[in-house]
Design an enzyme around this catalytic site. Sequence first.
Site, PDB file in Angstrom:
ATOM      1  N   SER A  15       0.825  -1.202   0.000  1.00 52.18           N
ATOM      2  CA  SER A  15       0.000   0.000   0.000  1.00 52.18           C
ATOM      3  C   SER A  15       0.863   1.258   0.000  1.00 52.18           C
ATOM      4  O   SER A  15       1.971   1.245   0.500  1.00 52.18           O
ATOM      5  CB  SER A  15      -0.887   0.000   1.240  1.00 52.18           C
ATOM      6  OG  SER A  15      -1.780  -1.070   1.156  1.00 52.18           O
ATOM      7  N   SER A 229       5.331   3.923  10.642  1.00 54.63           N
ATOM      8  CA  SER A 229       5.343   2.702   9.840  1.00 54.63           C
ATOM      9  C   SER A 229       4.020   2.569   9.093  1.00 54.63           C
ATOM     10  O   SER A 229       3.073   3.307   9.336  1.00 54.63           O
ATOM     11  CB  SER A 229       5.570   1.485  10.728  1.00 54.63           C
ATOM     12  OG  SER A 229       4.329   0.992  11.181  1.00 54.63           O
ATOM     13  N   LYS A 230       3.982   1.613   8.191  1.00 55.23           N
ATOM     14  CA  LYS A 230       2.769   1.395   7.389  1.00 55.23           C
ATOM     15  C   LYS A 230       1.584   1.022   8.256  1.00 55.23           C
ATOM     16  O   LYS A 230       0.441   1.142   7.842  1.00 55.23           O
ATOM     17  CB  LYS A 230       3.010   0.266   6.382  1.00 55.23           C
ATOM     18  CG  LYS A 230       3.971   0.660   5.298  1.00 55.23           C
ATOM     19  CD  LYS A 230       3.679  -0.073   4.004  1.00 55.23           C
ATOM     20  CE  LYS A 230       4.583   0.474   2.907  1.00 55.23           C
ATOM     21  NZ  LYS A 230       4.143   0.228   1.575  1.00 55.23           N
ATOM     22  N   ARG A 231       1.863   0.520   9.437  1.00 53.71           N
ATOM     23  CA  ARG A 231       0.767   0.076  10.300  1.00 53.71           C
ATOM     24  C   ARG A 231       0.180   1.194  11.149  1.00 53.71           C
ATOM     25  O   ARG A 231      -0.867   1.037  11.757  1.00 53.71           O
ATOM     26  CB  ARG A 231       1.249  -1.069  11.203  1.00 53.71           C
ATOM     27  CG  ARG A 231       1.413  -2.375  10.467  1.00 53.71           C
ATOM     28  CD  ARG A 231       2.066  -3.412  11.348  1.00 53.71           C
ATOM     29  NE  ARG A 231       3.368  -2.971  11.827  1.00 53.71           N
ATOM     30  CZ  ARG A 231       4.485  -3.031  11.095  1.00 53.71           C
ATOM     31  NH1 ARG A 231       4.448  -3.501   9.882  1.00 53.71           N
ATOM     32  NH2 ARG A 231       5.631  -2.613  11.586  1.00 53.71           N
TER      33      ARG A 231
END
Length: 459
Positions: A15, A229-231
Amino acid sequence: MSKVRVRFAPSPTGSTHIGTARTALYNWLYARKTGGSFVLRIEDTDKERNTEAALQELLDGLRWLGLDWDEGPEVGGDYGPYFQSQRGDIYQDYLKKLKDAGRTYEKDGAIFFKLEGERFTEYDDYHKAEVEKVESQPVVIEDLIRGKVTRREERDFVIVRSNGDPSFHFVNVVDDIAMGITHVLRGEDHLPNTSKHVELFNAFGITPPIYAHMPMILKDPKLGKGKMSKRDKGALIEEYKQRDFLPEAVTNFVALLGWSTKDNQEVLSIDELTERFEIKDIQKGGARFDEKKMSHINFEHMKRLPIEKYSEAATSALRKESLVDDSTDQEYLQAALRLCQEKIDSFENLPSFAAFFFSDAFAINEKAQKKVMKGEAVLRIQEITPPLKSLEEWTAEKIEAIFLSLAEEKELKPFAWFPVVRFALSGTNSGPDFLPMLEVLGKERVVSRLNTFIETHSA
Ligand code: GLU
């Protein structure tokens, strides 16, 4: 100076992160500001990790943000192909140049780039072995953000892996040469690569591009420490799309992750961003993500939208919750939305805020109920309903006059009625401005809801 050519060179493996969007945006802004070209190059050499779905999400995300590319996938251009996976022949040509210049050698099946300088061996702690090192000349990078950065490469590095795939360093530099890139704006995490890249440029006898390394994006302090982060919440462009954020607000907010105007103006249109953006004003230190600021900027952009545009986005949010459909009265819808536009900071929250305009079955806010439904609350509604019912000219002004005269008669403040009437009409104690809200709801809805309220509460 030659015409500016910048590139955004993502490797679509998952993503799209806001850091990726920022790299795209800063390059785009610089190209648009200088009348240069914005090139989109897909660094998809890692066949295992690059997916078609990630690529589509990336392209959709760029388009959603309004970042059009002058060359690249789906638009073409004079320097294609724009997928590294399709540029094998070009890499072979460039590899031959280095070979012919005596700057490569093969070891363990891989091809190494050979640095220039005196060679010696040294025990290396990291590799826990004697390794060959090179007394090479330091590389000086005149970074537009960081100033002079001096780094020295001391070990030869792989340019073609043993499986035949050219390495990131090699293809990145070859493409920047072959595509005539003049400026490289990328994340600070690439700084350790840049000295390798400059070595390669020098070996090809080409002046390296001008570099600018952008700061990392750090977590919202409320969410923790370190790099985002991506999270982390708010990290993905897709999330903003899903949550009906305005793309121009996201662009605005992303631009402020590491860059600001001198006068700290925060709400900027894409044209203002283009006009005011300067690479040298990008900060060196980490850029803090700030969720509250994101909401604030979104709200400001929502307020500035012309009502037709606002209503388009709002209608789609309301449709998702089945609150409106093709049969909804357009004039009524617009009038209701005008009141919402002043108050609500995201389309995501609009349906719950505006539901009562479109349905009698609105939710009851229990906290509000406790606050409002005490003392003579029901009596207040019984008092106000008949004069409202007889009111002929249904305007905010005339409605106010009814409240004022009743207040005078009962020797109370109009505020004795407002909260409970609002609650009877909308199920809560906050919302659009009170009198305009009554005006927009219309006499029929208001009176019928007040009557229902009386019936329900006078058992
Ligand atoms: N594909 C690299 C990345 O995604 C590009 C780095 C660069 O901009 O040179 O980080």
